[in-house]
Enzyme design. Structure first.
Site, PDB file in Angstrom:
ATOM      1  N   ARG A  14     -33.326  38.204 -26.608  1.00 24.62           N
ATOM      2  CA  ARG A  14     -33.511  38.210 -25.145  1.00 24.62           C
ATOM      3  C   ARG A  14     -33.585  39.668 -24.683  1.00 24.62           C
ATOM      4  O   ARG A  14     -34.669  40.209 -24.487  1.00 24.62           O
ATOM      5  CB  ARG A  14     -32.382  37.458 -24.448  1.00 24.62           C
ATOM      6  CG  ARG A  14     -32.688  37.123 -22.991  1.00 24.62           C
ATOM      7  CD  ARG A  14     -32.552  38.285 -22.021  1.00 24.62           C
ATOM      8  NE  ARG A  14     -31.158  38.670 -21.791  1.00 24.62           N
ATOM      9  CZ  ARG A  14     -30.803  39.687 -21.021  1.00 24.62           C
ATOM     10  NH1 ARG A  14     -31.705  40.436 -20.413  1.00 24.62           N
ATOM     11  NH2 ARG A  14     -29.528  40.007 -20.879  1.00 24.62           N
ATOM     12  N   GLU A  15     -32.438  40.346 -24.579  1.00 22.74           N
ATOM     13  CA  GLU A  15     -32.470  41.757 -24.178  1.00 22.74           C
ATOM     14  C   GLU A  15     -33.328  42.561 -25.167  1.00 22.74           C
ATOM     15  O   GLU A  15     -34.117  43.427 -24.765  1.00 22.74           O
ATOM     16  CB  GLU A  15     -31.041  42.325 -24.147  1.00 22.74           C
ATOM     17  CG  GLU A  15     -30.953  43.814 -23.834  1.00 22.74           C
ATOM     18  CD  GLU A  15     -31.246  44.149 -22.379  1.00 22.74           C
ATOM     19  OE1 GLU A  15     -30.660  43.521 -21.489  1.00 22.74           O
ATOM     20  OE2 GLU A  15     -32.073  45.071 -22.128  1.00 22.74           O
ATOM     21  N   HIS A  74     -31.131  32.777 -20.836  1.00 23.99           N
ATOM     22  CA  HIS A  74     -30.751  33.669 -19.748  1.00 23.99           C
ATOM     23  C   HIS A  74     -31.749  33.473 -18.627  1.00 23.99           C
ATOM     24  O   HIS A  74     -32.951  33.711 -18.814  1.00 23.99           O
ATOM     25  CB  HIS A  74     -30.833  35.098 -20.318  1.00 23.99           C
ATOM     26  CG  HIS A  74     -30.408  36.158 -19.388  1.00 23.99           C
ATOM     27  ND1 HIS A  74     -31.293  36.906 -18.660  1.00 23.99           N
ATOM     28  CD2 HIS A  74     -29.178  36.620 -19.093  1.00 23.99           C
ATOM     29  CE1 HIS A  74     -30.616  37.789 -17.950  1.00 23.99           C
ATOM     30  NE2 HIS A  74     -29.332  37.632 -18.192  1.00 23.99           N
ATOM     31  N   THR A 171     -25.959  47.614 -15.879  1.00 22.77           N
ATOM     32  CA  THR A 171     -27.403  47.428 -16.025  1.00 22.77           C
ATOM     33  C   THR A 171     -28.170  48.733 -16.221  1.00 22.77           C
ATOM     34  O   THR A 171     -29.206  48.763 -16.889  1.00 22.77           O
ATOM     35  CB  THR A 171     -27.927  46.663 -14.787  1.00 22.77           C
ATOM     36  OG1 THR A 171     -27.219  45.431 -14.720  1.00 22.77           O
ATOM     37  CG2 THR A 171     -29.416  46.408 -14.848  1.00 22.77           C
ATOM     38  N   HIS A 294     -15.524  68.745 -48.346  1.00 18.92           N
ATOM     39  CA  HIS A 294     -15.605  67.298 -48.114  1.00 18.92           C
ATOM     40  C   HIS A 294     -15.792  66.562 -49.441  1.00 18.92           C
ATOM     41  O   HIS A 294     -15.147  65.534 -49.688  1.00 18.92           O
ATOM     42  CB  HIS A 294     -16.760  66.979 -47.170  1.00 18.92           C
ATOM     43  CG  HIS A 294     -16.434  67.283 -45.733  1.00 18.92           C
ATOM     44  ND1 HIS A 294     -16.449  66.331 -44.734  1.00 18.92           N
ATOM     45  CD2 HIS A 294     -16.075  68.444 -45.132  1.00 18.92           C
ATOM     46  CE1 HIS A 294     -16.113  66.891 -43.582  1.00 18.92           C
ATOM     47  NE2 HIS A 294     -15.891  68.177 -43.805  1.00 18.92           N
TER      48      HIS A 294
HETATM   49  C1  AKG Z   1     -28.630  43.588 -17.289  1.00 16.36           C
HETATM   50  O1  AKG Z   1     -28.015  43.577 -16.232  1.00 16.36           O
HETATM   51  O2  AKG Z   1     -28.937  44.638 -17.873  1.00 16.36           O
HETATM   52  C2  AKG Z   1     -29.051  42.340 -17.901  1.00 16.36           C
HETATM   53  O3  AKG Z   1     -29.812  42.336 -18.829  1.00 16.36           O
HETATM   54  C3  AKG Z   1     -28.406  41.073 -17.437  1.00 16.36           C
HETATM   55  C4  AKG Z   1     -27.065  40.988 -18.008  1.00 16.36           C
HETATM   56  C5  AKG Z   1     -26.389  39.683 -17.850  1.00 16.36           C
HETATM   57  O4  AKG Z   1     -26.993  38.689 -17.506  1.00 16.36           O
HETATM   58  O5  AKG Z   1     -25.194  39.645 -18.133  1.00 16.36           O
END
Ligand code: AKG
Length: 384
Positions: A14-15, A74, A171, A294
């Site tokens: 997703r991200e 999401h 974010t 080291h």
């Molecule tokens: C962000 O705020 O960067 C997101 O990708 C959403 C994060 C979330 O839904 O917890």
């Protein structure tokens, strides 16, 4: 605070898909999800079914694999999005809406009262449709939101008794660990609910912030492989593992750690990236020891200069020898590995030769072995 009881929400699908060079085919998504499942992540977050037809189909494809992990998607805070999510059969829905002045103005145009009313409506709708679904509500851009606004929203949502988890999101990557700790601590005390942290890495605090969230009582952390995500991404899976491992190995012993290099490599290959030399655990120099002091310490006991045992991740350490900072302990170790029995005086002399030559050009491992072999031939009883 013991950190045993946390869950990883792996958001590479997703991200991670929001990273500039990331596009995953259905087969790749299944391969990634399967590896992450074998690694042991508890939850997998996938792109909203509303994003594109294949995004929707791929949620169903991953669900059909019947993995151990829970599959989440999401979505925006609307009934339509929530319905599409429920229709895929996912185990959980992550609902998000912005609460910072920037996002209230430019993302959805709603004020805090309207946000609360909308969230209450959408969350109630989801619960009616799907009483058992894992339901999370998160504010977007939590750390540029006013504290009063955040508390109004979270307390109103918590009072509904509908969600399993509240999320907070850094974010744009501006939060300090102390701020994350305070907010999580406040939410845990005031709501008693599970708390999820999602942190971007714009100013280099994503891992520290995730750790601070866990120390304050957060139960879930979002990660992506190699830290992929919008801009320069979020908390990397390997970075979180390294952070927690160095606090206490038991915190991460339930994960299949030797799979981490394969997971990082897979994502790097698909996204056509190099794994940075400085990457946690899987960077090319993560277990390379160079300076003579080291090398001596590590040869006596690796823990002298290693907080992480590469063997726990199926990796090996390297002692770099062919440079001007080398020491005779490293040279002796190499001679012993080759089965050569050279006296200390000879080894010290070879060390000086290496230093002298390497002042101009580093020596290759083969050139060092040649020097050692040559010395061995010249001294009586060279082979052990
Ligand atoms: C962000 O705020 O960067 C997101 O990708 C959403 C994060 C979330 O839904 O917890």
């Amino acid at each position: 605070m013991p950190l045993h009881n946390f869950h990883i929400i792996e958001s590479t699908l997703r991200e991670g898909e929001q990273f500039s060079t990331a596009t995953f085919t259905t087969a790749q998504k299944i391969e990634i999800a399967t590896l992450l499942d074998q690694f042991g992540v508890e939850m997998l977050e996938m792109t909203s079914p509303c994003a594109s037809p294949r995004s929707e189909a791929d949620i169903r494809a991953v669900l059909a694999e019947n993995l151990n992990l829970r599959v989440l998607t999401h979505v925006r805070c609307t009934r339509e999005d929530a319905q599409r999510a429920i229709d895929t059969g996912v185990h959980g829905v992550d609902i998000v809406i912005g609460t910072s002045p920037q996002l209230m103005t430019h993302s959805h145009g709603k004020d805090i009262r309207q946000i609360i009313d909308l969230a209450a409506d959408v969350l109630s709708f989801v619960r009616e449709q799907s009483p058992d679904i894992i339901l999370r509500f998160s504010t977007e851009d939590s750390f540029r939101s006013s504290e009063a606004d955040l508390m109004r929203v979270y307390l109103a949502i918590a009072d509904l008794g509908l969600v399993n988890r509240l999320g907070i999101a850094d974010t744009v990557g501006v939060a300090m660990p102390s701020q994350v700790w305070r907010l999580v601590n406040q939410l845990v005390r005031m709501t008693g609910l599970d708390i999820e942290f999602h942190g971007h890495n714009d100013s280099g605090c994503a891992i520290a912030n995730a750790a601070a969230a866990l120390e304050a009582g957060a139960t879930h952390v979002d990660t992506t492989v190699l830290g992929l995500g919008e801009r320069n991404g979020i908390t990397p899976l390997g970075g979180l593992i390294a952070r927690l491992y160095t606090l206490n190995r038991d915190y991460v012993s339930r994960y299949n750690l030797p799979l981490l290099p394969q997971i990082d490599r897979l994502i790097a290959d698909i996204c056509q990236l190099d794994i940075p030399f400085s990457n946690y655990i899987t960077g090319s120099s993560a277990f390379t020891h160079k300076a003579g002091i080291h090398a001596k310490g590590v040869l006596a006991d690796p823990e002298t200069y290693e907080a992480i045992n590469p063997g726990d991740f199926g990796l090996t350490r390297e002692i770099s020898i062919g440079h001007h900072l080398t020491g005779w302990n490293a040279v002796r170790n190499r001679a012993q590995s080759l089965g050569l029995n050279l006296d200390d005086q000879t080894l010290r002399a070879i060390t000086q030769t290496i230093k002298q030559q390497a002042d101009d050009n580093a020596l290759t491992p083969q050139e060092i072995d040649d020097l050692l072999m040559e010395a061995s031939l010249q001294t009586a009883g060279g082979l052990a």
